[in-house]
Enzyme design. Structure first.
Site, PDB file in Angstrom:
ATOM      1  N   ASP A  39      27.361 -16.266  -1.572  1.00  0.00           N
ATOM      2  CA  ASP A  39      26.478 -16.437  -2.740  1.00  0.00           C
ATOM      3  C   ASP A  39      25.226 -15.564  -2.664  1.00  0.00           C
ATOM      4  OD1 ASP A  39      25.112 -17.623  -0.720  1.00  0.00           O
ATOM      5  OD2 ASP A  39      24.931 -19.593  -1.648  1.00  0.00           O
ATOM      6  N   GLU A  41      22.968 -15.460  -0.142  1.00  0.00           N
ATOM      7  CA  GLU A  41      21.943 -15.905   0.811  1.00  0.00           C
ATOM      8  C   GLU A  41      22.063 -15.107   2.111  1.00  0.00           C
ATOM      9  OE1 GLU A  41      22.335 -20.118   1.304  1.00  0.00           O
ATOM     10  OE2 GLU A  41      21.593 -20.546  -0.713  1.00  0.00           O
ATOM     11  N   ASP A 171      -6.362   9.915  -7.165  1.00  0.00           N
ATOM     12  CA  ASP A 171      -7.214   8.956  -7.885  1.00  0.00           C
ATOM     13  C   ASP A 171      -8.383   8.578  -6.972  1.00  0.00           C
ATOM     14  OD1 ASP A 171      -6.257   7.069  -6.054  1.00  0.00           O
ATOM     15  OD2 ASP A 171      -4.785   6.258  -7.444  1.00  0.00           O
ATOM     16  N   LYS A 194      -7.990   9.511 -12.656  1.00  0.00           N
ATOM     17  CA  LYS A 194      -6.728   8.929 -13.170  1.00  0.00           C
ATOM     18  C   LYS A 194      -6.976   7.543 -13.752  1.00  0.00           C
ATOM     19  CE  LYS A 194      -3.546   6.378 -10.640  1.00  0.00           C
ATOM     20  NZ  LYS A 194      -2.660   6.116  -9.513  1.00  0.00           N
ATOM     21  N   ARG A 196      -4.651   4.224 -15.031  1.00  0.00           N
ATOM     22  CA  ARG A 196      -3.283   3.703 -15.135  1.00  0.00           C
ATOM     23  C   ARG A 196      -3.146   2.957 -16.455  1.00  0.00           C
ATOM     24  NH1 ARG A 196       1.051   3.329 -12.241  1.00  0.00           N
ATOM     25  NH2 ARG A 196       0.209   4.155 -10.309  1.00  0.00           N
TER      26      ARG A 196
HETATM   27  C1  R5P Z   1      -2.544   3.822  -6.228  1.00  0.00           C
HETATM   28  O1  R5P Z   1      -3.494   3.112  -6.082  1.00  0.00           O
HETATM   29  C2  R5P Z   1      -1.735   4.344  -5.085  1.00  0.00           C
HETATM   30  O2  R5P Z   1      -2.512   4.943  -4.104  1.00  0.00           O
HETATM   31  C3  R5P Z   1      -0.717   5.330  -5.588  1.00  0.00           C
HETATM   32  O3  R5P Z   1      -1.411   6.393  -6.201  1.00  0.00           O
HETATM   33  C4  R5P Z   1       0.181   4.718  -6.605  1.00  0.00           C
HETATM   34  O4  R5P Z   1       0.652   3.475  -6.191  1.00  0.00           O
HETATM   35  C5  R5P Z   1       1.340   5.645  -6.859  1.00  0.00           C
HETATM   36  O5  R5P Z   1       2.097   5.105  -7.890  1.00  0.00           O
HETATM   37  P1  R5P Z   1       2.975   6.044  -8.797  1.00  0.00           P
HETATM   38  O6  R5P Z   1       3.739   6.966  -7.902  1.00  0.00           O
HETATM   39  O7  R5P Z   1       3.869   5.076  -9.527  1.00  0.00           O
HETATM   40  O8  R5P Z   1       2.063   6.763  -9.736  1.00  0.00           O
END
Ligand code: R5P
Length: 317
Positions: A39, A41, A171, A194, A196
């Protein structure tokens, strides 16, 4: 000096890495069977006597993250019930690390939950590499040895003797890490602005710093969907970088990551093998071995020696 015998056990997340660690230590993996009931597990059996042993369980909590995490918890439980003297969870990539604070109402702090699960299962220590946020160490009430992949990655790029180097953080969150590499490799620092938009999509604004006619090294702790680093590579090119290399400790590579990386305007993509990486379709990919660092750290934990010296040796800094 620890006179207990050392037992190295692998789950299914990174068996080649575990094997490589064992080879580095001139040791072997203790036989353990991680199987499935019909199943789905997870069923585990350690086939060596580990009574009174110093047990190291090697398992990244990489995708499939829930399965790999559960496997690790069950392995810890099996080792504890087999009377291991001490259990160290060796988690080369620690997943669920991005939810490390409550930044809006009614959300979990999953990194803390995972820390609780690991210690509740019976982990006495944790050994991990490049946590997404260093403060996650504080979520554990047992010792956490936090290693950095920087000696491994620095050695690789130092050998390339890149002139006019700018290390770029994709970032703001990666800027401390990028500054460390810039210092070690003798380059300048730049940061990409950057934002998100969603888990898969990001928006890139300006670059803070100079990349024109520079050799760029973009560095991050992980590449997940590849959006951050591929966009950052593009913007560096648009701003006149003469070459762009990208590097990260953990290649999670989910969703569109492989296509994004294959199409990214870069000379080289460098990852370590904290997570197994399939090189198919990624001719610019270089995967560096993390096993020597982990093997030495495991021996040092076993023999109760300092780990910080691993990051202070001139050849590694
Ligand atoms: C963000 O805070 C991390 O350091 C990475 O930049 C991030 O997790 C990368 O995610 P992705 O490749 O989806 O842009």
């Amino acid at each position: 000096m620890n006179h207990r015998s050392l037992a190295l056990i692998a789950g299914n997340a990174c068996p080649d890495l575990a094997q490589d660690i064992a080879k580095e230590m001139n040791s072997r993996l203790a036989p353990a069977r991680v199987a499935r009931f019909p199943d789905g597990e997870i069923d585990v059996r350690i086939d060596d006597n580990v009574r009174g042993s110093d047990v190291f369980l090697v398992q990244s909590t990489s995708p499939p993250v829930n399965d790999n995490l559960m496997e690790l918890l069950i392995l810890i439980d099996a080792a504890r019930r087999a009377s291991a003297a001490r259990i160290t969870a060796v988690i080369p990539y620690f997943g669920y690390a991005r939810k490390d604070r409550k930044d809006e109402g009614r959300v979990p702090i999953t990194a803390k939950l995972v820390a609780n699960l690991l210690t509740e299962a019976g982990a006495d220590r944790v050994l991990t590499v490049d946590l997404h946020a260093a403060q996650i160490q504080g979520f554990f009430d047992v010792p956490v040895d936090h290693l950095y992949a920087s000696p491994v990655l620095t050695r690789h790029f130092r050998a390339q003797r890149l002139d006019d180097l700018t290390v770029v953080a994709p970032d703001v969150g990666s800027s401390k890490m990028a500054r460390g590499y810039a210092n070690r490799l003798g380059g300048e620092l730049a940061i990409v602005d950057k934002r998100r938009v969603s888990a898969e999509h990001i928006e890139v604004g300006a670059i803070i710093g100079d990349v024109k006619d520079r050799n760029v090294l973009l560095i991050d702790d992980m590449i997940s969907t590849g959006g951050s680093i591929a966009e950052a590579a593009r913007i560096c090119r648009d701003h006149g970088a003469s070459s762009v290399r990208i590097a990260a400790t953990h290649g999670v590579l989910c969703g569109p990551a492989r296509e994004r990386l294959a199409a990214a305007p870069v000379e080289e993509i460098v990852l370590t093998d904290t997570i197994p990486v399939d090189p198919t379709g990624l001719p610019k990919l270089v995967v560096l071995r993390i096993a020597p660092l982990l093997a030495e750290a495991i021996m040092r934990v076993h023999t109760e020696q300092s780990l910080s010296v691993l990051f202070k040796r001139p050849e590694d800094t």
